[in-house]
Motif scaffolding. Sequence first.
Motif, PDB file in Angstrom:
ATOM      1  N   VAL A 158      -1.957  -7.621  -9.340  1.00 50.00           N
ATOM      2  CA  VAL A 158      -2.441  -6.426 -10.099  1.00 50.00           C
ATOM      3  C   VAL A 158      -1.913  -5.368  -9.859  1.00 50.00           C
ATOM      4  O   VAL A 158      -1.562  -4.343 -10.714  1.00 50.00           O
ATOM      5  N   VAL A 159      -2.218  -4.813  -8.708  1.00 48.93           N
ATOM      6  CA  VAL A 159      -1.938  -3.351  -8.156  1.00 48.93           C
ATOM      7  C   VAL A 159      -0.193  -3.212  -8.420  1.00 48.93           C
ATOM      8  O   VAL A 159      -0.014  -2.085  -8.883  1.00 48.93           O
ATOM      9  N   TRP A 160       0.587  -4.173  -7.874  1.00 57.84           N
ATOM     10  CA  TRP A 160       1.922  -3.959  -8.020  1.00 57.84           C
ATOM     11  C   TRP A 160       2.434  -3.985  -9.318  1.00 57.84           C
ATOM     12  O   TRP A 160       3.287  -3.127  -9.708  1.00 57.84           O
ATOM     13  N   HIS A 161       1.714  -4.667 -10.245  1.00 57.66           N
ATOM     14  CA  HIS A 161       2.186  -4.579 -11.673  1.00 57.66           C
ATOM     15  C   HIS A 161       1.926  -3.401 -12.321  1.00 57.66           C
ATOM     16  O   HIS A 161       2.761  -2.738 -12.778  1.00 57.66           O
ATOM     17  N   GLU A 162       0.832  -2.735 -11.888  1.00 55.75           N
ATOM     18  CA  GLU A 162       0.509  -1.363 -12.507  1.00 55.75           C
ATOM     19  C   GLU A 162       1.360  -0.237 -11.877  1.00 55.75           C
ATOM     20  O   GLU A 162       2.008   0.720 -12.400  1.00 55.75           O
ATOM     21  N   TYR A 168       0.763   4.770 -11.955  1.00 56.06           N
ATOM     22  CA  TYR A 168       0.619   5.996 -10.975  1.00 56.06           C
ATOM     23  C   TYR A 168       1.732   6.796 -10.844  1.00 56.06           C
ATOM     24  O   TYR A 168       2.023   7.628  -9.824  1.00 56.06           O
ATOM     25  N   GLY A 169       2.317   6.730 -11.968  1.00 60.09           N
ATOM     26  CA  GLY A 169       3.529   7.949 -12.053  1.00 60.09           C
ATOM     27  C   GLY A 169       4.795   7.231 -12.176  1.00 60.09           C
ATOM     28  O   GLY A 169       4.797   5.899 -12.342  1.00 60.09           O
ATOM     29  N   ALA A 226       0.002   9.173  -4.922  1.00 67.11           N
ATOM     30  CA  ALA A 226      -0.059   8.170  -3.663  1.00 67.11           C
ATOM     31  C   ALA A 226      -1.579   8.146  -3.300  1.00 67.11           C
ATOM     32  O   ALA A 226      -1.998   6.961  -2.817  1.00 67.11           O
ATOM     33  N   GLY A 227      -2.556   8.947  -3.531  1.00 65.26           N
ATOM     34  CA  GLY A 227      -3.890   8.812  -3.334  1.00 65.26           C
ATOM     35  C   GLY A 227      -4.365   7.779  -4.286  1.00 65.26           C
ATOM     36  O   GLY A 227      -5.279   6.763  -3.666  1.00 65.26           O
ATOM     37  N   ALA A 228      -4.140   7.518  -5.397  1.00 63.07           N
ATOM     38  CA  ALA A 228      -4.639   6.701  -6.447  1.00 63.07           C
ATOM     39  C   ALA A 228      -4.069   5.152  -5.941  1.00 63.07           C
ATOM     40  O   ALA A 228      -4.864   3.995  -6.090  1.00 63.07           O
ATOM     41  N   SER A 232      -6.066   1.808  -4.694  1.00 58.56           N
ATOM     42  CA  SER A 232      -6.185   0.477  -5.326  1.00 58.56           C
ATOM     43  C   SER A 232      -5.738  -0.578  -4.200  1.00 58.56           C
ATOM     44  O   SER A 232      -6.256  -1.721  -4.166  1.00 58.56           O
ATOM     45  N   LEU A 233      -4.815  -0.095  -3.330  1.00 60.63           N
ATOM     46  CA  LEU A 233      -4.428  -1.215  -2.426  1.00 60.63           C
ATOM     47  C   LEU A 233      -5.770  -1.364  -1.485  1.00 60.63           C
ATOM     48  O   LEU A 233      -6.057  -2.557  -1.085  1.00 60.63           O
TER      49      LEU A 233
END
Length: 265
Positions: A158-162, A168-169, A226-228, A232-233
């Motif tokens: 999910v994180v990688w897809h986002e 995230y930019g 980077a913070g977001a 998430s990670l």
Amino acid sequence: MPKTLPHPPQPGLYLVAGPPGSGKTHWIREQLLTYPQGSAYGSPSQSGFCLDLAYLESQTPIQAIDAAQLVEVAYWAQQRPVYLELGFHVDLAALPSFPEVVPCSRIAVLPPGVALSEWHSWADDLVVGMGPMVPQLPNQVQKSSLTGEVFDPASLDVVWHELTHGAYGRVQRAKGLFNLADGSTFWFSFNAGQPSHYEELPRPRCLTGRPAGLSGIELMGWDVDAGAIAASLTASCLSDELLLHHQAQLRNSQEPVATLSEQIL
């Protein structure tokens, strides 16, 4: 006129440059596999944290060298092929001079159809790589170590897809080396406009405690939060309690341990 590179590679120094995502590490990997005596690798722009080195070490035995130590580089280059991978932000005109006794080849790995660039005038040899040429090079490079962290595959997916779809930019290039809950290690690679590539690395599976091998993530782009991404990670990582419980189940299970990592393929 570009000169023809020796094949298989001969001892000497090979400087490899090009835009992000053009396939520099892939090309180096192919060269390493053709020289069974062993090659050496370094990256001046990734001293102390080099995901590409960790990826290459999983493919074939290589000698890791400090690219900033010119004497060391020259020593190894007289005995075996030495590949120095140059990040896109490295000033090619400011590279140090190496001793004349060391044969040196400058290779530019460029996307198809690129007619003229700073790499053309710098290189001795041009290699057709992959991906599109980016009109504007990224102004951000974010690197984060994740060594010891273990991820739940579904949450990481999910994180990688986002991440690769703009949440995230604007990410132009992303690569990561992640440990999964079943003990496997995966290489994730993304170039804007192309599907992500997933590859399980031939590392020994870790089913006791936390893995010690280098893992992490590297991003290139614009306005990247980077913070977001880090938050998430972190939320996708397994706690000590969950990890130990899961590893105990896997050790006692008769089912193949590959089933969890298949969730991301």
